[in-house]
Design a protein around this motif. Structure first.
Motif, PDB file in Angstrom:
ATOM      1  N   ILE A  21      -2.254   0.644   3.804  1.00 53.27           N
ATOM      2  CA  ILE A  21      -3.183   0.833   2.678  1.00 53.27           C
ATOM      3  C   ILE A  21      -2.548   1.725   1.616  1.00 53.27           C
ATOM      4  N   GLY A  22      -1.836   2.751   2.055  1.00 56.23           N
ATOM      5  CA  GLY A  22      -1.192   3.659   1.101  1.00 56.23           C
ATOM      6  C   GLY A  22      -0.171   2.958   0.232  1.00 56.23           C
ATOM      7  N   SER A  23       0.631   2.078   0.834  1.00 57.23           N
ATOM      8  CA  SER A  23       1.654   1.388   0.051  1.00 57.23           C
ATOM      9  C   SER A  23       1.031   0.381  -0.906  1.00 57.23           C
ATOM     10  N   VAL A  24      -0.074  -0.240  -0.482  1.00 56.59           N
ATOM     11  CA  VAL A  24      -0.778  -1.170  -1.379  1.00 56.59           C
ATOM     12  C   VAL A  24      -1.337  -0.425  -2.584  1.00 56.59           C
ATOM     13  N   VAL A  25      -1.947   0.720  -2.329  1.00 53.33           N
ATOM     14  CA  VAL A  25      -2.494   1.532  -3.430  1.00 53.33           C
ATOM     15  C   VAL A  25      -1.385   1.961  -4.379  1.00 53.33           C
ATOM     16  N   ARG A  26      -0.256   2.385  -3.818  1.00 54.23           N
ATOM     17  CA  ARG A  26       0.871   2.797  -4.665  1.00 54.23           C
ATOM     18  C   ARG A  26       1.359   1.649  -5.532  1.00 54.23           C
ATOM     19  N   ASP A  27       1.403   0.447  -4.973  1.00 53.79           N
ATOM     20  CA  ASP A  27       1.857  -0.701  -5.748  1.00 53.79           C
ATOM     21  C   ASP A  27       0.903  -1.014  -6.896  1.00 53.79           C
ATOM     22  N   TYR A  28      -0.389  -0.929  -6.640  1.00 56.81           N
ATOM     23  CA  TYR A  28      -1.347  -1.216  -7.716  1.00 56.81           C
ATOM     24  C   TYR A  28      -1.336  -0.115  -8.781  1.00 56.81           C
TER      25      TYR A  28
END
Length: 292
Positions: free
Chosen positions: A4-11
């Motif tokens: 979830i953290g990496s997805v948030v960072r990408d967005y």
């Protein structure tokens, strides 16, 4: 599977937060100038939130549209869409959603003209710059820079409800600042642009012509910032700051023109970033000082 953290960072990366931060400084400058002092902190917050949403959304749509170019350039090939961590469709939907939210927020909590200007800037960036100018003409950033020059106008309109000459001056300052700023960057990543087929000035002309254009624009920009001080809304603190900031810009640009090197191009590029931020801070300090 991504966390979830990496997805948030990408967005978050899709929105290009570093670019947003500079736009918010210029929007604040427009508000301080219009108020001739400290604006309403609540209104400033709404303008910043709306501006961040709109700019972030436009940047996400840009990465959706430019994914083919981004994959060709070392500087951009790791972006979320180009790196295939975010699907192009999701980036597009995300970008549109942010712009819809920005328009609704600004129209409701600021005023319709501020919302319309913000939406116009996003549409110009996406359709005029990204889809047309960027891929077809070396004047891409000369004309396309208009999108990034809108935030101080939005700030002014948020306070006054109308477009007036000082807001036009703030727009013009950023409009003239954008080409030398991006041309200095293009000297650093010329090979990337050439590889991707983007007709930036040093790719289709020459580095010598590019450095000359940077120098000439730095002179025009400094002259414009000094002319701005003729308006009654601007005082001596701004005038002194504009002169003190403009002189090093011209000097760096002149040195780059006389002897092109990567180090001098980088120095000019980095100074241009500090220059714009400090110039608008000077607008804010000047406005507060005059109100006291």
């Amino acid at each position: 599977m991504q966390s979830i953290g990496s997805v948030v960072r990408d967005y978050v990366t899709l929105t290009k937060p570093k670019i947003i931060s500079l736009l918010l400084v210029t929007a604040a400058g427009g508000m301080f100038l219009a108020e001739q002092g400290l604006p309403s902190l609540m209104m400033l917050a709404w303008v910043w939130i709306g501006g961040a949403l709109a700019s972030g959304g436009a940047n996400a749509i840009n990465q959706h549209l430019d994914r083919d170019i981004d994959r060709e350039m070392r500087r951009t090939q790791s972006r979320p869409v180009a790196g295939e961590r975010v699907s192009p469709r999701y980036a597009l939907v995300f970008g549109i959603a942010l712009n819809v939210a920005a328009f609704a927020l600004l129209a409701t909590l600021v005023n319709p003209l501020a919302a319309a200007l913000t939406l116009l800037a996003s549409l110009f960036y996406v359709f005029v710059y990204t889809l047309w100018l960027k891929r077809t003409t070396p004047n891409n950033i000369v004309i396309g820079g208009a999108a990034g020059a809108v935030p101080p106008m939005v700030g002014w309109v948020a306070v006054t409800g109308s477009l007036d000459l000082p807001a036009v001056y703030l727009f013009a300052i950023i409009f003239f600042w954008t080409p030398p700023h991006f041309w200095a960057l293009s000297l650093l990543i010329e090979k990337d642009y050439e590889q991707a087929g983007v007709p930036m000035l040093p790719v289709v002309s020459s580095r010598g012509q590019t450095t000359l254009h940077i120098f000439l624009y730095s002179i025009a920009l400094t002259g414009l910032t000094l002319m701005f001080a003729l308006l009654p809304q601007v005082g001596v603190i701004y005038l002194a700051s504009a002169a003190a900031l403009g002189a090093p810009f011209i000097w760096l640009a002149w040195r780059l023109w006389r002897e092109d090197s990567r180090g001098r191009a980088k120095a000019t590029y980095l100074y241009s970033l500090a220059y714009l931020a400090l110039l608008f801070v000077a607008v804010m300090v000047d406005s507060v000082a005059k109100s006291g």
